[in-house]
Motif scaffolding. Structure first.
Motif, PDB file in Angstrom:
ATOM      1  N   MET A  62       0.845  -1.201   0.000  1.00  0.00           N
ATOM      2  CA  MET A  62       0.000   0.000   0.000  1.00  0.00           C
ATOM      3  C   MET A  62       0.878   1.248   0.000  1.00  0.00           C
ATOM      4  O   MET A  62       1.794   1.386   0.800  1.00  0.00           O
ATOM      5  CB  MET A  62      -0.899   0.013   1.249  1.00  0.00           C
ATOM      6  N   GLU A  63       0.595   2.143  -0.895  1.00  0.00           N
ATOM      7  CA  GLU A  63       1.409   3.353  -1.011  1.00  0.00           C
ATOM      8  C   GLU A  63       1.121   4.297   0.149  1.00  0.00           C
ATOM      9  O   GLU A  63      -0.027   4.503   0.548  1.00  0.00           O
ATOM     10  CB  GLU A  63       1.086   4.056  -2.333  1.00  0.00           C
ATOM     11  N   MET A  64       2.185   4.851   0.711  1.00  0.00           N
ATOM     12  CA  MET A  64       2.023   5.762   1.835  1.00  0.00           C
ATOM     13  C   MET A  64       1.390   7.063   1.361  1.00  0.00           C
ATOM     14  O   MET A  64       1.846   7.679   0.401  1.00  0.00           O
ATOM     15  CB  MET A  64       3.385   6.049   2.470  1.00  0.00           C
ATOM     16  N   ARG A  65       0.328   7.477   2.037  1.00  0.00           N
ATOM     17  CA  ARG A  65      -0.274   8.781   1.754  1.00  0.00           C
ATOM     18  C   ARG A  65       0.384   9.854   2.609  1.00  0.00           C
ATOM     19  O   ARG A  65       0.529  10.986   2.194  1.00  0.00           O
ATOM     20  CB  ARG A  65      -1.773   8.742   2.033  1.00  0.00           C
ATOM     21  N   CYS A  66       0.732   9.478   3.841  1.00  0.00           N
ATOM     22  CA  CYS A  66       1.378  10.431   4.743  1.00  0.00           C
ATOM     23  C   CYS A  66       2.885  10.443   4.490  1.00  0.00           C
ATOM     24  O   CYS A  66       3.445   9.467   3.994  1.00  0.00           O
ATOM     25  CB  CYS A  66       1.120  10.051   6.206  1.00  0.00           C
ATOM     26  N   HIS A  67       3.524  11.545   4.836  1.00  0.00           N
ATOM     27  CA  HIS A  67       4.973  11.600   4.738  1.00  0.00           C
ATOM     28  C   HIS A  67       5.579  10.606   5.718  1.00  0.00           C
ATOM     29  O   HIS A  67       5.080  10.422   6.837  1.00  0.00           O
ATOM     30  CB  HIS A  67       5.470  13.013   5.044  1.00  0.00           C
ATOM     31  N   GLU A  68       6.647   9.960   5.294  1.00  0.00           N
ATOM     32  CA  GLU A  68       7.291   8.940   6.123  1.00  0.00           C
ATOM     33  C   GLU A  68       8.445   9.577   6.881  1.00  0.00           C
ATOM     34  O   GLU A  68       9.486   9.909   6.301  1.00  0.00           O
ATOM     35  CB  GLU A  68       7.790   7.787   5.250  1.00  0.00           C
ATOM     36  N   ILE A  69       8.272   9.744   8.174  1.00  0.00           N
ATOM     37  CA  ILE A  69       9.261  10.455   8.987  1.00  0.00           C
ATOM     38  C   ILE A  69       9.894   9.506   9.990  1.00  0.00           C
ATOM     39  O   ILE A  69       9.275   8.559  10.461  1.00  0.00           O
ATOM     40  CB  ILE A  69       8.629  11.656   9.726  1.00  0.00           C
ATOM     41  N   ASP A  70      11.168   9.770  10.296  1.00  0.00           N
ATOM     42  CA  ASP A  70      11.861   9.067  11.372  1.00  0.00           C
ATOM     43  C   ASP A  70      11.792   9.936  12.629  1.00  0.00           C
ATOM     44  O   ASP A  70      11.576  11.154  12.560  1.00  0.00           O
ATOM     45  CB  ASP A  70      13.313   8.802  10.986  1.00  0.00           C
ATOM     46  N   TYR A  71      12.021   9.307  13.777  1.00  0.00           N
ATOM     47  CA  TYR A  71      11.887  10.062  15.021  1.00  0.00           C
ATOM     48  C   TYR A  71      12.691   9.393  16.128  1.00  0.00           C
ATOM     49  O   TYR A  71      13.113   8.242  16.009  1.00  0.00           O
ATOM     50  CB  TYR A  71      10.417  10.128  15.455  1.00  0.00           C
ATOM     51  N   ARG A  72      12.897  10.131  17.210  1.00  0.00           N
ATOM     52  CA  ARG A  72      13.424   9.571  18.449  1.00  0.00           C
ATOM     53  C   ARG A  72      12.812  10.325  19.627  1.00  0.00           C
ATOM     54  O   ARG A  72      12.564  11.537  19.542  1.00  0.00           O
ATOM     55  CB  ARG A  72      14.950   9.631  18.512  1.00  0.00           C
ATOM     56  N   ILE A  73      12.507   9.577  20.698  1.00  0.00           N
ATOM     57  CA  ILE A  73      11.962  10.164  21.913  1.00  0.00           C
ATOM     58  C   ILE A  73      13.122  10.525  22.826  1.00  0.00           C
ATOM     59  O   ILE A  73      13.996   9.702  23.100  1.00  0.00           O
ATOM     60  CB  ILE A  73      11.017   9.188  22.637  1.00  0.00           C
ATOM     61  N   ILE A  74      13.147  11.756  23.310  1.00  0.00           N
ATOM     62  CA  ILE A  74      14.230  12.252  24.151  1.00  0.00           C
ATOM     63  C   ILE A  74      13.697  12.473  25.562  1.00  0.00           C
ATOM     64  O   ILE A  74      12.647  13.090  25.748  1.00  0.00           O
ATOM     65  CB  ILE A  74      14.802  13.567  23.599  1.00  0.00           C
ATOM     66  N   GLY A  75      14.432  11.974  26.568  1.00  0.00           N
ATOM     67  CA  GLY A  75      14.070  12.209  27.959  1.00  0.00           C
ATOM     68  C   GLY A  75      13.331  11.049  28.576  1.00  0.00           C
ATOM     69  O   GLY A  75      13.005  10.058  27.919  1.00  0.00           O
ATOM     70  N   GLU A  76      13.061  11.189  29.863  1.00  0.00           N
ATOM     71  CA  GLU A  76      12.384  10.146  30.625  1.00  0.00           C
ATOM     72  C   GLU A  76      11.014  10.616  31.102  1.00  0.00           C
ATOM     73  O   GLU A  76      10.001  10.187  30.592  1.00  0.00           O
ATOM     74  CB  GLU A  76      13.251   9.730  31.826  1.00  0.00           C
ATOM     75  N   SER A  77      11.004  11.502  32.109  1.00  0.00           N
ATOM     76  CA  SER A  77       9.731  11.930  32.689  1.00  0.00           C
ATOM     77  C   SER A  77       9.190  13.214  32.067  1.00  0.00           C
ATOM     78  O   SER A  77       8.019  13.538  32.253  1.00  0.00           O
ATOM     79  CB  SER A  77       9.879  12.121  34.199  1.00  0.00           C
ATOM     80  N   MET A  78      10.008  13.952  31.372  1.00  0.00           N
ATOM     81  CA  MET A  78       9.569  15.176  30.686  1.00  0.00           C
ATOM     82  C   MET A  78      10.048  15.098  29.251  1.00  0.00           C
ATOM     83  O   MET A  78      11.034  15.738  28.867  1.00  0.00           O
ATOM     84  CB  MET A  78      10.106  16.429  31.391  1.00  0.00           C
ATOM     85  N   GLN A  79       9.369  14.315  28.465  1.00  0.00           N
ATOM     86  CA  GLN A  79       9.870  13.930  27.153  1.00  0.00           C
ATOM     87  C   GLN A  79       9.553  14.949  26.063  1.00  0.00           C
ATOM     88  O   GLN A  79       8.649  15.773  26.189  1.00  0.00           O
ATOM     89  CB  GLN A  79       9.283  12.577  26.760  1.00  0.00           C
ATOM     90  N   MET A  80      10.339  14.854  24.991  1.00  0.00           N
ATOM     91  CA  MET A  80      10.007  15.517  23.741  1.00  0.00           C
ATOM     92  C   MET A  80      10.341  14.558  22.605  1.00  0.00           C
ATOM     93  O   MET A  80      11.099  13.598  22.786  1.00  0.00           O
ATOM     94  CB  MET A  80      10.743  16.848  23.581  1.00  0.00           C
ATOM     95  N   VAL A  81       9.761  14.797  21.444  1.00  0.00           N
ATOM     96  CA  VAL A  81      10.010  13.956  20.286  1.00  0.00           C
ATOM     97  C   VAL A  81      10.733  14.786  19.228  1.00  0.00           C
ATOM     98  O   VAL A  81      10.348  15.911  18.930  1.00  0.00           O
ATOM     99  CB  VAL A  81       8.703  13.356  19.718  1.00  0.00           C
ATOM    100  N   GLU A  82      11.821  14.225  18.708  1.00  0.00           N
ATOM    101  CA  GLU A  82      12.569  14.867  17.634  1.00  0.00           C
ATOM    102  C   GLU A  82      12.291  14.090  16.349  1.00  0.00           C
ATOM    103  O   GLU A  82      12.538  12.889  16.280  1.00  0.00           O
ATOM    104  CB  GLU A  82      14.063  14.865  17.932  1.00  0.00           C
ATOM    105  N   VAL A  83      11.752  14.768  15.348  1.00  0.00           N
ATOM    106  CA  VAL A  83      11.455  14.124  14.075  1.00  0.00           C
ATOM    107  C   VAL A  83      12.512  14.517  13.056  1.00  0.00           C
ATOM    108  O   VAL A  83      13.046  15.633  13.088  1.00  0.00           O
ATOM    109  CB  VAL A  83      10.045  14.490  13.557  1.00  0.00           C
ATOM    110  N   GLU A  84      12.834  13.589  12.180  1.00  0.00           N
ATOM    111  CA  GLU A  84      13.825  13.818  11.129  1.00  0.00           C
ATOM    112  C   GLU A  84      13.105  13.936   9.794  1.00  0.00           C
ATOM    113  O   GLU A  84      12.353  13.031   9.406  1.00  0.00           O
ATOM    114  CB  GLU A  84      14.822  12.659  11.090  1.00  0.00           C
ATOM    115  N   LEU A  85      13.313  15.049   9.112  1.00  0.00           N
ATOM    116  CA  LEU A  85      12.628  15.322   7.865  1.00  0.00           C
ATOM    117  C   LEU A  85      13.616  15.345   6.706  1.00  0.00           C
ATOM    118  O   LEU A  85      14.629  16.055   6.748  1.00  0.00           O
ATOM    119  CB  LEU A  85      11.905  16.674   7.929  1.00  0.00           C
ATOM    120  N   ASP A  86      13.321  14.556   5.681  1.00  0.00           N
ATOM    121  CA  ASP A  86      14.060  14.651   4.423  1.00  0.00           C
ATOM    122  C   ASP A  86      13.599  15.904   3.692  1.00  0.00           C
ATOM    123  O   ASP A  86      12.540  16.469   4.010  1.00  0.00           O
ATOM    124  CB  ASP A  86      13.803  13.410   3.568  1.00  0.00           C
TER     125      ASP A  86
END
Length: 264
Positions: free
Chosen positions: A1-25
């Motif tokens: 199935m072809e992706m309709r949404c952009h395919e992004i990579d990510y990493r979760i940073i932190g433990e109890s007060m987290q943020m998400v860093e996404v990687e965009l081509d």
């Protein structure tokens, strides 16, 4: 199935007060609620737009209708679109305004449909449809409170939700789960959601668990948070000096000295 949404990579940073860093081509984009951005690298441009950008052919009236539903629910009329206009991979990070856990949602593996409690949505790959769902059931409609208005995510890319405290994921296989209304983060499309009143006068007034419970049943995943922001805010307000709470330093020598000095 072809992706309709952009395919992004990510990493979760932190433990109890987290943020998400996404990687965009180059050319990739992510959408986020207003005020969720933490930082962006050079080359990423952001713009507030009416709508989530999931339907490029949607006309102005369609966007206005969708924005109107968000306004009724107390959300912003606009969403922020972050697009990599530079060369090479770039990163953007997002975080919620209160402590907690970020829940990554692989929409392609979750039936392409997830419902979230209002204010739980953080960000998602461009192409994800972010809509407001009003519960039509009698129980949820009259007694819903935090559960009456839900955000409905549809798509096949990555999305991210934010929850207060610790998050537990439960898989329901035809069972029924009863949860405090504020502790539900979200659930997949196969889950039947309603709100029921606690039976019994004594339980209602002396149980300390509230008058209503969310009931979730069916087949799918449910995410539960240990500390809803509403519960945290209630405790903070309850103990604030303006509301009759104790001053900072309660139970300490410094606190007692401060009270004596104020008494003078």
């Amino acid at each position: 199935m072809e992706m309709r949404c952009h395919e992004i990579d990510y990493r979760i940073i932190g433990e109890s007060m987290q943020m998400v860093e996404v990687e965009l081509d180059p050319g990739e984009a992510v959408i986020a609620e207003a005020g969720a951005m933490n930082y962006i690298e050079d080359g990423i441009q952001f713009e507030a737009k009416m709508g989530d950008g999931s339907d490029v052919d949607q006309g102005f009236m369609g966007k206005l209708f969708s924005a109107g539903k968000r306004m009724i629910s107390g959300e912003s009329l606009f969403m922020t679109h972050f697009t990599n206009r530079g060369m090479g991979k770039k990163h953007a990070a997002f975080a919620a305004p209160f402590p907690g856990t970020i829940v990554p949602l692989n929409m392609a593996q979750l039936g392409q449909s997830v419902y979230l409690q209002k204010d739980s949505f953080l960000c998602a790959a461009l192409g994800t449809k972010v809509d407001i769902a009003f519960q039509r059931k009698l129980g949820a409609g009259f007694f819903g409170g935090e559960g009456f208005i839900l955000e409905h995510l549809q798509g096949d890319g990555m999305a991210f939700a934010h929850a207060g405290g610790t998050v537990i994921e439960k898989e329901l296989r035809g069972e029924t789960l009863r949860v405090d209304t504020g502790c539900v983060v979200g659930f997949t499309g196969g889950i039947d959601f309603d709100i029921e009143r606690v039976k019994g006068l004594k339980s209602m007034f002396f149980g300390g668990e509230g008058l209503f419970l969310a009931t979730l049943s069916g087949h799918g995943k449910v995410w539960i948070q240990s500390l809803p922001f509403s519960r945290l805010a209630d405790r903070v307000i309850e103990h604030a000096p303006q509301m009759g709470g104790q001053r900072q330093g309660e139970g300490s020598i410094l606190g007692s000295l401060g009270d004596l000095i104020d008494g003078d």
